[in-house]
Enzyme design. Structure first.
Site, PDB file in Angstrom:
ATOM      1  N   LYS A  77       0.810  -1.221   0.000  1.00 12.53           N
ATOM      2  CA  LYS A  77       0.000   0.000   0.000  1.00 12.53           C
ATOM      3  C   LYS A  77       0.846   1.274   0.000  1.00 12.53           C
ATOM      4  O   LYS A  77       0.401   2.307  -0.491  1.00 12.53           O
ATOM      5  CB  LYS A  77      -0.965   0.010   1.191  1.00 12.53           C
ATOM      6  N   ASP A  88     -10.007   2.240   2.047  1.00 17.70           N
ATOM      7  CA  ASP A  88     -10.095   1.770   3.439  1.00 17.70           C
ATOM      8  C   ASP A  88     -10.585   2.944   4.299  1.00 17.70           C
ATOM      9  O   ASP A  88     -11.441   2.793   5.168  1.00 17.70           O
ATOM     10  CB  ASP A  88      -8.717   1.324   3.958  1.00 17.70           C
TER      11      ASP A  88
HETATM   12  O1  LIG Z   1      -6.696  -4.249   2.931  1.00 16.52           O
HETATM   13  C1  LIG Z   1      -7.697  -4.531   2.284  1.00 16.52           C
HETATM   14  C2  LIG Z   1      -8.327  -5.835   2.385  1.00 16.52           C
HETATM   15  C3  LIG Z   1      -8.304  -6.525   1.019  1.00 16.52           C
HETATM   16  O2  LIG Z   1      -6.972  -6.846   0.683  1.00 16.52           O
HETATM   17  C4  LIG Z   1      -9.080  -7.863   1.096  1.00 16.52           C
HETATM   18  O3  LIG Z   1      -8.445  -8.878   0.919  1.00 16.52           O
HETATM   19  O4  LIG Z   1     -10.285  -7.817   1.314  1.00 16.52           O
HETATM   20  C5  LIG Z   1      -8.891  -5.642  -0.075  1.00 16.52           C
HETATM   21  C6  LIG Z   1      -8.196  -4.293  -0.128  1.00 16.52           C
HETATM   22  O5  LIG Z   1      -8.866  -3.463  -1.068  1.00 16.52           O
HETATM   23  C7  LIG Z   1      -8.254  -3.623   1.234  1.00 16.52           C
HETATM   24  O6  LIG Z   1      -7.540  -2.424   1.206  1.00 16.52           O
END
Ligand SMILES: O=C1C[C@@](O)(C(=O)O)C[C@@H](O)[C@@H]1O
Ligand SMILES: NC(=O)C1=CN([C@@H]2O[C@H](COP(=O)(O)OP(=O)(O)OC[C@H]3O[C@@H](n4cnc5c(N)ncnc54)[C@H](O)[C@@H]3O)[C@@H](O)[C@H]2O)C=CC1
Length: 290
Positions: A76, A112
């Site tokens: 990220k 998020d």
């Molecule tokens: O950190 C997360 C969780 C995530 O990786 C998931 O596996 O649901 C999906 C991503 O968009 C989000 O930022």
């Protein structure tokens, strides 16, 4: 034939993402909108690629016709330097979880943050936001703290097992929200801080199936507190159950998990997703043990 405009090809890049519920959440919502939409997990552990390869993967994805990516741990922050345009709030937060490819350019966002914020305002519309205690300031916690301040929290107390991390985060956030009081504290300060707080947000792994337990002594909770969790496996964490039993209004971690998907779906397609339908599908998948 299916061109970039006629269908969607989306990926989730990160470590251990194969069991993620985000791809099926997007695909089911897309099916309800009668879109051709494929969403694939791209698991860095499976393909034996380090997080630092995220830029290379994005460019390869663009060249192979992907429309967008979600980005998760450990990419990220690493992804930022590869983007052409970054949403100002994601830039301030220093983390991107959604990249949409438009005319070959990478546009980064953080859903998020917006997903947690929307979940809190819709799920606990009456929540008093003067003074909030947040436990856990890692990846999820950073997005949550930003969301809380964006929603108007006046006094935010950040607590972490690592008090130096809490203090650093508080200092960094104070630069962007100079009119607020943001403090880093240690776990020993939780009783005194909760006694003065309106609400509690929990953003550590405590309460997950793999880390059962409670992050605080539930006796510290009073009916006037609202309590939000980010843990969603299980969705009914010990904290959420204990808070409800003590008369507190609660918000489970499913709201953030669904919220980030709702906001990413809208960014990718330009269509308005049905958030209630996505949450129902998400809860159904959890119920089925997916
Ligand atoms: O950190 C997360 C969780 C995530 O990786 C998931 O596996 O649901 C999906 C991503 O968009 C989000 O930022
Ligand atoms: N609902 C959602 O959409 C999402 C939920 N999550 C949940 O959030 C949890 C945390 O994820 P990340 O922030 O990525 O992890 P992380 O490892 O980046 O951060 C966790 C933080 O909590 C602190 N911590 C751990 N135990 C603690 C304790 N007992 N008391 C105080 N601080 C403690 C750690 O020191 C660390 O700073 C995950 O385990 C997951 O359950 C994560 C991402 C999205």
């Amino acid at each position: 034939m299916s061109t970039l405009d006629e269908s969607y090809l989306v990926g989730l890049i990160g470590d251990g993402v194969i069991p993620s519920l985000t791809p099926p959440m997007h695909e089911a919502e897309a099916a309800a909108h009668r879109l051709l939409y494929l969403y694939r997990p791209i698991d860095l552990l499976e393909i034996k690629r380090p997080g630092t390869d995220v830029g290379e993967l994005l460019r390869a994805g663009r060249d192979l016709g992907f429309n967008a990516f979600n980005i998760t741990h450990p990419c990220k922050q690493l992804v930022l330097e590869h983007l052409d345009v970054i949403d100002p709030d994601a830039q301030r937060l220093g983390a991107v979880n959604t990249v949409v490819i438009r005319d070959g350019a990478f546009h980064g966002y953080n859903t998020d943050r917006t997903g947690f914020g929307r979940g809190l305002s819709n799920g606990l519309p009456e929540a008093k936001l003067d003074r909030v205690v947040q436990i856990g300031v890692g990846g999820a916690g950073s997005a949550v703290a930003h969301a809380l301040l964006s929603l108007g929290v006046r006094h935010l107390v950040l607590v972490d097992l690592d008090p130096a991390r809490a203090a650093e985060r508080a200092e960094a956030l104070s630069e962007f929200f100079p009119d607020r009081t943001i403090e880093g504290r240690s776990t020993a300060d939780v009783p005194a801080e909760l006694a003065a707080a309106d609400g509690l947000v929990h953003a550590t792994p405590v309460g997950m199936h793999q880390h059962p337990g409670l992050p605080i002594d539930p006796e510290l909770l009073e009916p006037r507190h609202w309590v939000a969790d980010v843990v969603y496996r299980p969705v009914e964490t010990e904290l959420i159950k204990a808070a409800r039993a003590r008369g507190c209004a609660t918000l489970d971690g499913g709201h953030m998990a669904v919220g980030q998907a709702v906001d990413a779906f809208r960014l990718i397609t330009g269509l308005e997703p049905d958030a209630a339908r996505m949450r129902a599908h998400f809860l159904d998948m959890l119920e089925r043990g997916l």
